[in-house]
Design a protein around this motif. Structure first.
Motif, PDB file in Angstrom:
ATOM      1  N   HIS A  85       0.817  -1.213   0.000  1.00 14.71           N
ATOM      2  CA  HIS A  85       0.000   0.000   0.000  1.00 14.71           C
ATOM      3  C   HIS A  85       0.851   1.263   0.000  1.00 14.71           C
ATOM      4  O   HIS A  85       0.369   2.333  -0.373  1.00 14.71           O
ATOM      5  N   SER A  86       2.114   1.138   0.436  1.00 19.97           N
ATOM      6  CA  SER A  86       3.015   2.294   0.460  1.00 19.97           C
ATOM      7  C   SER A  86       3.678   2.552  -0.886  1.00 19.97           C
ATOM      8  O   SER A  86       4.357   3.569  -1.057  1.00 19.97           O
ATOM      9  N   GLY A  87       3.527   1.610  -1.810  1.00 22.58           N
ATOM     10  CA  GLY A  87       4.151   1.777  -3.118  1.00 22.58           C
ATOM     11  C   GLY A  87       5.591   1.322  -3.150  1.00 22.58           C
ATOM     12  O   GLY A  87       6.380   1.812  -3.970  1.00 22.58           O
ATOM     13  N   CYS A  88       5.963   0.378  -2.285  1.00 20.34           N
ATOM     14  CA  CYS A  88       7.332  -0.155  -2.312  1.00 20.34           C
ATOM     15  C   CYS A  88       7.589  -0.854  -3.644  1.00 20.34           C
ATOM     16  O   CYS A  88       6.662  -1.417  -4.245  1.00 20.34           O
ATOM     17  N   PRO A  89       8.830  -0.847  -4.123  1.00 20.27           N
ATOM     18  CA  PRO A  89       9.142  -1.489  -5.412  1.00 20.27           C
ATOM     19  C   PRO A  89       8.688  -2.947  -5.440  1.00 20.27           C
ATOM     20  O   PRO A  89       8.984  -3.719  -4.519  1.00 20.27           O
ATOM     21  N   LEU A  90       7.996  -3.328  -6.499  1.00 19.41           N
ATOM     22  CA  LEU A  90       7.344  -4.630  -6.543  1.00 19.41           C
ATOM     23  C   LEU A  90       8.321  -5.802  -6.641  1.00 19.41           C
ATOM     24  O   LEU A  90       8.048  -6.875  -6.100  1.00 19.41           O
ATOM     25  N   VAL A  91       9.438  -5.625  -7.314  1.00 29.71           N
ATOM     26  CA  VAL A  91      10.382  -6.738  -7.459  1.00 29.71           C
ATOM     27  C   VAL A  91      10.925  -7.154  -6.100  1.00 29.71           C
ATOM     28  O   VAL A  91      10.886  -8.341  -5.731  1.00 29.71           O
ATOM     29  N   GLU A  92      11.421  -6.178  -5.341  1.00 26.85           N
ATOM     30  CA  GLU A  92      11.954  -6.470  -4.010  1.00 26.85           C
ATOM     31  C   GLU A  92      10.858  -6.975  -3.076  1.00 26.85           C
ATOM     32  O   GLU A  92      11.078  -7.878  -2.267  1.00 26.85           O
ATOM     33  N   LEU A  93       9.671  -6.398  -3.209  1.00 27.59           N
ATOM     34  CA  LEU A  93       8.560  -6.811  -2.359  1.00 27.59           C
ATOM     35  C   LEU A  93       8.161  -8.253  -2.632  1.00 27.59           C
ATOM     36  O   LEU A  93       7.884  -9.022  -1.705  1.00 27.59           O
ATOM     37  N   MET A  94       8.151  -8.651  -3.900  1.00 29.53           N
ATOM     38  CA  MET A  94       7.813 -10.027  -4.236  1.00 29.53           C
ATOM     39  C   MET A  94       8.830 -10.994  -3.654  1.00 29.53           C
ATOM     40  O   MET A  94       8.467 -12.073  -3.159  1.00 29.53           O
ATOM     41  N   ASP A  95      10.096 -10.625  -3.686  1.00 28.76           N
ATOM     42  CA  ASP A  95      11.131 -11.472  -3.071  1.00 28.76           C
ATOM     43  C   ASP A  95      10.861 -11.656  -1.585  1.00 28.76           C
ATOM     44  O   ASP A  95      10.966 -12.769  -1.054  1.00 28.76           O
ATOM     45  N   GLU A  96      10.507 -10.567  -0.911  1.00 29.70           N
ATOM     46  CA  GLU A  96      10.204 -10.636   0.528  1.00 29.70           C
ATOM     47  C   GLU A  96       8.967 -11.486   0.777  1.00 29.70           C
ATOM     48  O   GLU A  96       8.916 -12.279   1.722  1.00 29.70           O
ATOM     49  N   MET A  97       7.963 -11.350  -0.070  1.00 31.54           N
ATOM     50  CA  MET A  97       6.753 -12.160   0.073  1.00 31.54           C
ATOM     51  C   MET A  97       7.067 -13.647  -0.017  1.00 31.54           C
ATOM     52  O   MET A  97       6.532 -14.465   0.746  1.00 31.54           O
ATOM     53  N   ARG A  98       7.932 -13.998  -0.949  1.00 34.24           N
ATOM     54  CA  ARG A  98       8.285 -15.406  -1.130  1.00 34.24           C
ATOM     55  C   ARG A  98       9.024 -15.945   0.099  1.00 34.24           C
ATOM     56  O   ARG A  98       8.782 -17.075   0.545  1.00 34.24           O
ATOM     57  N   VAL A  99       9.930 -15.150   0.634  1.00 38.34           N
ATOM     58  CA  VAL A  99      10.672 -15.565   1.836  1.00 38.34           C
ATOM     59  C   VAL A  99       9.708 -15.831   2.982  1.00 38.34           C
ATOM     60  O   VAL A  99       9.785 -16.874   3.657  1.00 38.34           O
TER      61      VAL A  99
END
Length: 343
Positions: A85-99
């Motif tokens: 919701h804050s607009g964090c970069p999606l590539v890095e965010l997806m990596d964190e989601m997977r972890v």
């Protein structure tokens, strides 16, 4: 305080809880306190939404270090929600989601499996925007499909899963121009979601999305125009309340202005619409909501295109495309290019 709508009292109590936590160095309580104060209470203040992220990350780390894996993963769930919701970069965010997803599954507990499933719609939404799905407008792929939701039919958890699914499918449908499906998702969401305004970011996003959908339908569904206008006005009033009474203008004034721009455009008040579009774009940029800046630029481009001002429209679409690319939403950037920039 938050449940009762008394956010000022909740903020005072939240700050008191942080003071007591620090005074007694109660490390074992930190994840629980941080999860409540930074994940719920302080979101209703005028601090930037992203301000709470380091504290939520600390709650995850402390929870894992003291062996309280459940609260650590709940903190991760909140952290990922606010990050998106804050607009964090999606590539890095997806990596964190997977972890975090792998961590939840590794605990082999029913509660963790269900928490991971709640995050599946968010992960698939992110994958869709990243261009890693067969159809970016449909919430289905490697993280979620219809069976993920239907197999819990009859259980209380089913409604909770549906809320996440309807919300993210609604956003995808709106972003890719399928307003009828977006409206269907909004109506289904309202059937199962209890009206408790607890989490600011979720409340703001829901109000913003449903208002935009209603305005789009009001322009297209002439036989039900009054219905959609009424829904839009209800959502607009709620956003105004969040921008003023609930003291969170930094995080939602730009959204209120975009909703007002869409209404003014619909009513043919072109000068007013242009002013609100400019304000929405500038405030979103100023407060680092890259995804909302991209959307405001796109909607402004559509407004100018409808007024036969192709020059200004093209400039706005180019800027929108750039913002979507910067965020990492490659499929949406491609949609902008295909619809508006290939002629």
């Amino acid at each position: 305080g938050n449940v009762l709508g008394n956010h000022a009292t909740a903020l005072r109590l939240g700050k008191l809880a942080l003071t007591v936590l620090d005074r007694f160095d109660a490390r074992e309580c930190l994840p629980w306190v941080f999860n409540t104060v930074y994940g719920i209470t302080l979101l209703w203040s005028d601090e930037p939404l992203s301000h709470v992220l380091p504290f939520q990350k600390h709650a995850i780390d402390v929870g894992l270090s003291i062996g309280d894996n459940e609260i650590a993963m709940h903190s991760a769930h909140v952290y990922l929600r606010i990050s998106l919701h804050s607009g964090c970069p999606l590539v890095e965010l997806m990596d964190e989601m997977r972890v975090r997803s792998r961590q939840m599954l590794a605990y082999k507990k029913d509660s963790m499996d269900k928490l991971n499933l709640l995050g599946a719609s968010r992960r698939q939404f992110t994958l869709n925007l990243l261009g890693r799905s067969a159809d970016p407008s449909i919430l289905a792929g490697e993280e979620i499909d219809a069976d993920c939701v239907s197999r819990f039919r009859g259980e209380k958890f089913h409604d909770t899963l549906c809320v996440f699914f309807y919300y993210f499918q609604g956003w995808l449908s709106y972003l890719f121009g399928d307003y009828a499906v977006a409206a269907e998702m909004a109506m289904e969401y309202k059937k199962v979601m209890k009206p408790i305004w607890l989490r600011f970011d979720s409340a703001s996003n829901k109000t913003f999305l449903f208002g935009l959908i209603a305005c789009a339908l009001a322009q297209r569904e002439t036989h039900e125009q009054n219905k959609w206008i009424a829904i839009f006005e209800e959502e607009l009033a709620q956003m105004e309340k969040m921008s003023t009474v609930m003291t969170a203008p930094r995080n939602c004034q730009h959204r209120l202005d975009l909703m007002k721009a869409e209404r003014a455009s619909f009513l043919g008040k072109h000068t007013e619409a242009a002013s609100f579009y400019d304000s929405a774009i500038n405030l979103a940029a100023q407060n680092h909501f890259i995804q909302d800046q991209a959307l405001a630029l796109e909607r402004a481009g559509i407004f100018y295109l409808g007024r036969d001002n192709g020059t200004d429209a093209s400039t706005l679409f180019e800027r929108s495309h750039s913002c979507y690319m910067q965020w990492g939403a490659l499929s949406k950037a491609g949609d902008i290019k295909e619809r508006y920039l290939n002629s």
